[in-house]
Motif scaffolding. Structure first.
Motif, mmCIF file in Angstrom:
data_model
loop_
_atom_site.group_PDB
_atom_site.id
_atom_site.type_symbol
_atom_site.label_atom_id
_atom_site.label_comp_id
_atom_site.label_asym_id
_atom_site.label_seq_id
_atom_site.Cartn_x
_atom_site.Cartn_y
_atom_site.Cartn_z
ATOM 1 N N TYR A 264 0.913 -1.285 -0.360
ATOM 2 C CA TYR A 264 -0.222 -0.252 -0.209
ATOM 3 C C TYR A 264 0.784 1.272 -0.150
ATOM 4 N N TYR A 265 0.637 2.653 -0.558
ATOM 5 C CA TYR A 265 1.191 3.495 -1.022
ATOM 6 C C TYR A 265 0.056 5.300 -1.232
ATOM 7 N N ARG A 266 0.595 6.006 -0.245
ATOM 8 C CA ARG A 266 0.251 7.561 -0.545
ATOM 9 C C ARG A 266 1.231 8.403 -1.265
ATOM 10 N N ALA A 279 -3.084 0.908 -3.601
ATOM 11 C CA ALA A 279 -2.183 -0.631 -3.742
ATOM 12 C C ALA A 279 -1.509 -1.453 -5.057
ATOM 13 N N ASN A 280 -1.390 -2.487 -4.933
ATOM 14 C CA ASN A 280 -0.345 -3.217 -5.933
ATOM 15 C C ASN A 280 -0.448 -2.841 -7.036
ATOM 16 N N ARG A 299 3.140 0.797 2.714
ATOM 17 C CA ARG A 299 3.035 -0.208 4.110
ATOM 18 C C ARG A 299 2.988 -1.230 3.449
ATOM 19 N N LEU A 300 3.653 -2.177 3.986
ATOM 20 C CA LEU A 300 3.804 -4.013 3.417
ATOM 21 C C LEU A 300 2.514 -4.282 4.715
ATOM 22 N N VAL A 301 1.893 -5.071 3.740
ATOM 23 C CA VAL A 301 0.604 -5.486 4.303
ATOM 24 C C VAL A 301 0.582 -7.319 4.208
ATOM 25 N N LYS A 302 0.634 -7.669 5.159
ATOM 26 C CA LYS A 302 0.145 -9.892 4.787
ATOM 27 C C LYS A 302 -0.902 -9.828 4.936
ATOM 28 N N ALA A 306 -5.614 -6.041 7.481
ATOM 29 C CA ALA A 306 -6.282 -4.969 8.031
ATOM 30 C C ALA A 306 -5.509 -3.828 7.338
ATOM 31 N N ALA A 307 -6.261 -3.344 6.156
ATOM 32 C CA ALA A 307 -5.152 -2.450 5.115
ATOM 33 C C ALA A 307 -5.239 -1.093 5.798
ATOM 34 N N PRO A 308 -4.344 -0.164 5.317
ATOM 35 C CA PRO A 308 -4.896 1.165 5.497
ATOM 36 C C PRO A 308 -5.743 1.858 5.033
ATOM 37 N N THR A 309 -6.511 2.704 5.624
ATOM 38 C CA THR A 309 -8.073 3.570 5.162
ATOM 39 C C THR A 309 -7.508 4.889 5.244
ATOM 40 N N GLY A 310 -8.758 5.740 3.959
ATOM 41 C CA GLY A 310 -8.651 6.858 3.836
ATOM 42 C C GLY A 310 -9.483 7.925 3.664
ATOM 43 N N GLU A 311 -10.068 8.558 2.952
ATOM 44 C CA GLU A 311 -10.919 8.906 1.655
ATOM 45 C C GLU A 311 -10.606 9.619 0.873
ATOM 46 N N GLY A 312 -11.407 9.985 0.000
ATOM 47 C CA GLY A 312 -10.966 10.927 -1.325
ATOM 48 C C GLY A 312 -10.139 9.863 -2.258
#
Length: 918
Positions: A264-266, A279-280, A299-302, A306-312
């Motif tokens: 994941y990245y932003r 992501a991906n 972030r590297l998430v198995k 839970a994945a990171p969350t946000g808006e927009g």
């Protein structure tokens, strides 16, 4: 991890199958490595981390050799040494603890652990060691960025923010790498295989394709580069040292790592701040807005966690972007889907445009072409290329835009133009024309929208494209090229006496093959050759009037339309319409066309009025001639218009005249010439018409005066001028239209005659004055000077004659042929070494006095250079220095009595003729 567990299962199966035999194989197949000290490994890791190198298959970090240094050998990391040691210990323990083929593996339902037993059910030490649960190994993600004015920052591991926020600094490059945990496996060679290859590896080689190496790939969208190529495992994406911003990024995992993890990245983007997570391999950042990426979080998430969350949105990009080049502004900032490019309310032309689809979701592109002032349609451009011109001050007038490929199947493109004088036009779409043609109007602004097929289109409120059937542009006297006019508008100037000098005509968008052709009749040139489709007919910068015009259609368009045209003629006004090549205007009349209206009418449509006069053909010199009887010589023969009938200097009277006018065509003005003569001892005869003799036919009387007049349409377009050469007077002035010319009551004969038909638009042959007298000639005190004076004319009623030989000055009032002496004086002229100049001159400047050495001259009047009329000389105290007259002793000026010098100064106008002769 998936591969490690598979290896463990296969090895356990091998233990059960081969028993103690497998122990021997395992002992022979143990993999060992050279011992490495902890310090060496740690230092190596630090060096490698600093240089950012990483390999995708082994997880070993690499360093580039510095300049002048030898290539360092790759050291194992601390984790690798520990893993290798554990593998060696487990291999030994496993070999020692192998059971025979009768052993089994059971699971303690209470403890949930596997236990190894022999045939008696007792737990073995080796089984305990073998069955301890694996500790999960997490891949290590490292990344760093190159920041504007700061350079490379420190590496960040597994999660964290890199870059800056709130400082307005761009990211310029990035590096990412992943270090994989070492696989745990017991490798036992299989009998008959290469000692360096385990039985497991041999089986896999025989049955499986090689897996993609576990690693990380990424690419960036860099300013002015666009999307750059994918790179991987620590390689640089982006640029350094070029001042180029990163705008967007894509990151993805590869191989077994992609099966177990999501990445994941932003991005933190100029003007937008933090965007949402993606992501991906999805795109993050912005595209098409020229915004810098300022920071990044990864972030590297198995998988399953839970994945990171946000808006927009995680990625901002316009469907469509476009950029206009505007008069006195240059290239504006990019505009997006529906925004206005260009300016309104400032009378500034759009000169060029670039259009692109920054990140289209389907195959295909966008194409566009512009219609440019004096160039026309340029040809199609695409995907950000420049359409139009820069640096040439040429306006855009119209545009077409269309999509290509799959984009055209999924979307419609709508666009509308803001045009000079018209404002916002309606919406066009998918390659239709928008703007104007044929009016010479600038396109000032543009809006473009990309709309998914089936969705609501913009409301249509007006025409999207305006064009006339015919457009034309006039070049007028002292005005130059005017604005383009169209469809029966007035081109040219009326009510100001200005000639039309040139014209261009075209069919902007008629829809049929063919041309509009035209030719003009030009002052002193006549008919020019045919021009067509916007070419210039007539002249510019030559001060020549257009007098007539013909216009016609050719090709397919002539089968569908008629062309009508009406002209505004000097002193006549608007004519009715000529059609399809008829002549409108005049020839040989010196009559200027001042304005024109042109229209196309579809065949069978309502036509304008074509009745009445549309063309007037003038009379040429050869169309009028006259003859007469000359005393002692008989009939003169025919004399062409403007020629001299009779004799001069031979003292022979003219006795009768006959005038003939040849009206060759119906286009020539109708009417006739009437004339009467004044005969000696008889007086005025009655009026005669053209072709009739007027005067004396028996030789007993001579003509003393004449009158001529015109009738019918002839008098509408012409004046008739005439003058006489009279005994003692010579040529008198020009009379016209019934005025008496010559003399009466004094018995002076007419010896010669000239007659001219002059268009009312042409210049008169001379001044209309001094054409008739009843006074006898008075030669004055000097008959020779008087006779000489009558050979000259003056632009004023005065002429000054200077006789150098006799040292005399005579001043005459009147006109040529009728000068009357008013003053006659003695003078002093130039000495032989400084003679007074001879020739014909004009009175110029004048003044009160000037000094010449120790003497002063008063009331001077210049007639040529430094040659003056002035008083005799005086000393500065006013005493007379030299008052002598009648001599040749001056420096070249003409000396006069002071009172006579002052009379010239006060009376004779500037521009009067001065004749000096010897």
């Amino acid at each position: 991890m998936k591969r490690l567990k598979g290896v463990t299962a296969i090895v356990l199966s091998a233990f059960l199958i081969f028993g103690s035999a497998g122990s021997a194989l395992a002992s022979e197949g143990t993999v060992t490595s050279a011992p490495v000290t902890s310090d060496t490994a740690d230092n190596s890791l630090e060096d490698q981390t600093e240089n950012g190198g990483v390999t995708g298959e082994t997880g070993l970090e690499e360093t580039e050799p510095e300049t002048g240094d030898e290539q360092k050998e790759t050291d194992y990391t601390t984790d690798q040494r520990e893993t290798e040691k554990a593998e060696s210990d487990e291999t030994k323990d496993s070999s020692a603890g192998m059971t025979n083929s009768g052993d089994t593996v059971t699971e303690d339902p209470t403890a949930g652990e596997e236990t190894g037993t022999d045939g008696t059910g007792e737990e073995t030490e080796e089984g305990n060691e073998q069955d301890k649960p694996e500790e999960e190994q997490i891949p290590k993600l490292s990344y760093r960025v190159h920041v504007q004015s700061s350079g490379w920052n420190n590496w960040t591991e597994n999660s964290g923010i890199i870059g800056t926020t709130g400082k307005g600094k761009r990211l310029e490059a990035i590096q990412l790498k992943v270090k994989m945990p070492e696989q745990e496996a017991t490798e036992t060679p299989v009998e008959g295989t290469d000692p360096g290859t385990t039985g497991l590896d041999a089986a896999e080689v025989a049955t499986e394709e090689p897996e993609q190496p576990a690693g990380i790939e990424y690419r960036v969208h860099a300013q002015s580069y666009g999307w750059m190529d994918w790179v991987k495992d620590g390689a640089q994406a982006g640029t350094t040292g070029q001042g180029k911003r990163l705008e967007a990024i894509q990151i993805r995992l590869t191989g077994s790592l992609a099966d177990q993890y999501d990445i994941y990245y932003r991005a933190h983007v100029e003007s937008y701040g933090w965007l949402n997570w993606t992501a991906n391999g999805e795109k993050s950042g912005s595209l098409g807005y020229g915004k810098r990426m300022e920071a990044l979080e990864i972030r590297l998430v198995k998988k399953g966690e839970a994945a990171p969350t946000g808006e927009g949105d995680s990625y901002k990009y316009p469907d469509l972007s476009y950029q206009a080049h505007v008069q006195s502004v240059g290239w504006q900032a990019e505009k997006f889907n529906g925004q206005t490019a260009g300016v309104t309310g400032q009378a500034k032309r759009m000169e060029a445009i670039k259009i692109k689809l920054p990140d289209k979701e389907y195959e295909g592109g966008i194409e566009y072409q512009t219609h440019v002032q004096s160039i026309g349609w340029q040809g199609w451009k695409r995907d950000g290329q420049i359409a139009g011109t820069t640096g040439q001050k040429k306006r855009l007038e119209a545009i077409q835009i269309r999509l290509t490929g799959e984009m055209a199947n999924q979307y419609d493109v709508y666009y509308r133009a803001h045009v000079q004088s018209f404002g916002w036009l309606g919406w066009a779409k998918n390659g239709e024309e928008a703007g104007t043609l044929g009016y010479g109007k600038r396109m000032e602004a543009l809006e473009i929208r990309l709309i998914k097929k089936g969705e609501d289109a913009p409301a249509q409120t007006a025409e999207s494209f305006k064009y006339p059937l015919v457009s034309y542009q006039a070049h007028s006297q002292s005005v130059g090229w005017q604005e383009i006019k169209a469809d029966n508008d007035i081109a040219g100037v009326t009510g100001k006496g200005k000639r039309m000098e040139a014209i261009k005509i075209q069919l902007p968008n008629i829809g049929y093959e063919g041309s509009i052709e035209y030719r003009t009749y030009v002052q002193s040139i006549g008919w020019q050759g045919w021009k067509k489709d916007g070419q210039i007919a007539g002249t510019t910068n030559q001060a020549k009037r257009i007098e007539a015009i013909e216009i016609k259609l050719s090709g397919e368009v002539a089968e569908h339309y008629d062309v009508y045209y009406s002209i505004h003629m000097s002193k006549i006004g608007w004519t009715n319409y000529a059609v399809n090549g008829e002549t409108a205007g005049s020839t040989d009349l010196s009559k200027r066309i001042e304005a024109i209206k042109i229209q196309l009418v579809e065949k069978g449509g309502k036509a304008p009025n074509t009745s009445g006069t549309k063309f007037i053909e003038g009379y040429k010199a050869s169309d009028m001639y006259y003859s007469g009887t000359i005393q002692g010589k008989g009939n003169s023969g025919n004399v062409q218009m403007g020629g001299t009938l009779g004799t001069t200097g031979q003292s022979k009277r003219l006795e009768n005249i006959t005038v003939t006018l040849n009206r060759r065509t119906e286009a020539m003005p109708s009417g006739t010439i009437k004339y009467a003569v004044h005969l000696s001892k008889t007086g005025w005869t009655g009026w005669s018409e053209a072709g009739k003799v007027s005067g004396c036919t028996d030789g007993s009387k001579g003509i003393e005066a004449v009158k001529f007049s015109l009738s019918g349409d002839l008098s509408k377009y012409y004046d008739i001028y005439y003058r006489t050469y009279v005994q003692k007077y010579g040529w008198l002035g020009w009379a016209k239209n019934g005025q008496a010319a010559g003399t009466s009551k004094i018995g002076y004969r007419v010896e010669a005659l000239q007659i001219r038909l002059v268009s009312k638009d042409a210049s008169a042959p001379g001044a209309n004055r001094n054409y008739y007298t009843e006074q006898r000639i008075v030669s004055g005190p000097d008959a020779g000077m008087y006779a000489r004076a009558n050979l000259y004319s003056s632009s004023t009623p005065y002429i000054i004659m200077v006789d150098r030989g006799n040292r005399k000055v005579g001043v005459y009032q009147g006109w040529r042929g009728a000068w009357k002496n008013v003053k006659y004086w003695s003078c002093t002229v130039g000495a032989p070494s400084t003679p007074t100049v001879s020739g014909v001159f004009k009175v110029g400047s004048r003044g009160y006095y000037f000094n010449s050495g120790n003497v002063r001259c008063f009331w001077w009047t210049q007639f040529y250079g430094d040659y003056l009329f002035h008083s005799t000389t005086y000393y500065h105290n006013g005493a007379v220095a030299d008052s002598r007259l009648g001599l040749a002793l001056s420096h070249g000026c003409v000396r006069l009595n002071i009172n006579n010098a002052k009379w010239i100064y006060d009376t004779v106008p500037t521009g009067s003729t001065v004749v000096v002769y010897n």
